[in-house]
Write a protein that holds these residues in place. Structure first.
Motif, PDB file in Angstrom:
ATOM      1  N   PRO A   5       7.836   3.373  10.326  1.00  0.00           N
ATOM      2  CA  PRO A   5       6.933   4.508  10.557  1.00  0.00           C
ATOM      3  C   PRO A   5       7.499   5.812   9.994  1.00  0.00           C
ATOM      4  N   GLY A   6       6.643   6.543   9.297  1.00  0.00           N
ATOM      5  CA  GLY A   6       7.035   7.832   8.745  1.00  0.00           C
ATOM      6  C   GLY A   6       7.839   7.779   7.458  1.00  0.00           C
ATOM      7  N   ALA A   7       8.204   6.581   6.994  1.00  0.00           N
ATOM      8  CA  ALA A   7       9.007   6.463   5.758  1.00  0.00           C
ATOM      9  C   ALA A   7       8.181   6.901   4.563  1.00  0.00           C
ATOM     10  N   LEU A   8       8.763   7.759   3.752  1.00  0.00           N
ATOM     11  CA  LEU A   8       8.092   8.251   2.549  1.00  0.00           C
ATOM     12  C   LEU A   8       8.753   7.763   1.265  1.00  0.00           C
ATOM     13  N   ALA A   9       9.863   7.030   1.420  1.00  0.00           N
ATOM     14  CA  ALA A   9      10.618   6.551   0.263  1.00  0.00           C
ATOM     15  C   ALA A   9      11.418   5.313   0.657  1.00  0.00           C
ATOM     16  N   PRO A  10      11.902   4.570  -0.328  1.00  0.00           N
ATOM     17  CA  PRO A  10      12.761   3.416  -0.019  1.00  0.00           C
ATOM     18  C   PRO A  10      14.027   3.852   0.732  1.00  0.00           C
ATOM     19  N   LYS A  11      14.623   2.920   1.480  1.00  0.00           N
ATOM     20  CA  LYS A  11      15.872   3.217   2.183  1.00  0.00           C
ATOM     21  C   LYS A  11      16.991   3.551   1.214  1.00  0.00           C
ATOM     22  N   GLY A  58       0.858  -1.177   0.000  1.00  0.00           N
ATOM     23  CA  GLY A  58       0.000   0.000   0.000  1.00  0.00           C
ATOM     24  C   GLY A  58       0.895   1.226   0.000  1.00  0.00           C
ATOM     25  N   SER A  59       0.717   2.100   0.969  1.00  0.00           N
ATOM     26  CA  SER A  59       1.566   3.288   1.054  1.00  0.00           C
ATOM     27  C   SER A  59       2.571   3.179   2.197  1.00  0.00           C
ATOM     28  N   THR A  60       2.710   1.986   2.771  1.00  0.00           N
ATOM     29  CA  THR A  60       3.609   1.779   3.907  1.00  0.00           C
ATOM     30  C   THR A  60       4.867   1.034   3.478  1.00  0.00           C
ATOM     31  N   TYR A  61       6.022   1.544   3.891  1.00  0.00           N
ATOM     32  CA  TYR A  61       7.292   0.866   3.639  1.00  0.00           C
ATOM     33  C   TYR A  61       7.611  -0.055   4.809  1.00  0.00           C
ATOM     34  N   PHE A  62       7.990  -1.282   4.474  1.00  0.00           N
ATOM     35  CA  PHE A  62       8.370  -2.298   5.448  1.00  0.00           C
ATOM     36  C   PHE A  62       9.818  -2.705   5.184  1.00  0.00           C
ATOM     37  N   GLU A  63      10.555  -3.050   6.240  1.00  0.00           N
ATOM     38  CA  GLU A  63      11.917  -3.564   6.049  1.00  0.00           C
ATOM     39  C   GLU A  63      11.990  -4.997   6.556  1.00  0.00           C
TER      40      GLU A  63
END
Length: 129
Positions: free
Chosen positions: A119-125, A65-70
Motif C-alpha cells: 500500500p502506498g508504494a510509488l516505486a520498486p523496492k 497495473g499501478s500497484t506494486y506487489f511483493e
C-alpha cells in the motif's frame, strides 16, 4: 571502396540500434519491476491476466497495473539471479488477482509465487542492476 565503406557504416548503425534497444528494454524492465500489466490502475479481484514477470535480479516483486506487489517468499539463487529453472530476465505466465491485495503468478513450468500489495508504494523496492 564506397560499397565497402557503406556496408561497414550500415553494420555499425545496426549494432548501435540493437545496443540501444537492448539497453532500453533492460532499463524499462528493471524500472517497472515487471511487465504484462492489464493497463489499468487498480487490479480487479478474480481476474487472471497474461504476465511477464521480471526475474533478472530474483523474484521479489511485481507491478500489476499501478500497484506494486511483493513476493510472499522472495526467490533467488543467492547471487541476485532467479533460481534454476526460471527464465532470465523474464518468465511468461499468468497473474491471478485473488483479491485487491493478493495475487498469484503461475506458469507452464509449474512455478507458483504468491504476492501481496505494498500500500502506498510509488516505486520498486530496489532497482535491478
Amino acid at each position: 571502396m564506397w560499397a565497402g565503406r557503406r556496408k561497414a557504416m550500415t553494420r555499425k548503425a545496426g549494432q548501435t540500434t540493437l545496443a540501444l534497444m537492448l539497453t532500453a528494454a533492460v532499463l524499462t524492465g528493471c524500472a517497472h519491476a515487471a511487465g504484462g500489466t492489464d493497463g489499468g490502475g487498480t487490479p480487479q479481484a478474480g481476474r487472471a491476466i497474461p504476465f511477464e514477470l521480471l526475474t533478472h535480479c530474483g523474484i521479489d516483486e511485481a507491478r500489476i497495473g499501478s500497484t506494486y506487489f511483493e513476493a510472499e517468499t522472495p526467490l533467488s539463487d543467492g547471487r541476485g539471479n532467479p533460481p534454476r529453472g526460471w527464465g532470465n530476465p523474464t518468465q511468461l505466465g499468468m497473474m491471478t488477482l485473488t483479491s485487491e491485495t493478493e495475487a498469484v503468478f503461475t506458469d507452464d513450468a509449474g512455478h507458483v509465487v504468491g504476492f501481496h500489495s505494498r500500500p502506498g508504494a510509488l516505486a520498486p523496492k530496489h532497482m535491478c542492476a
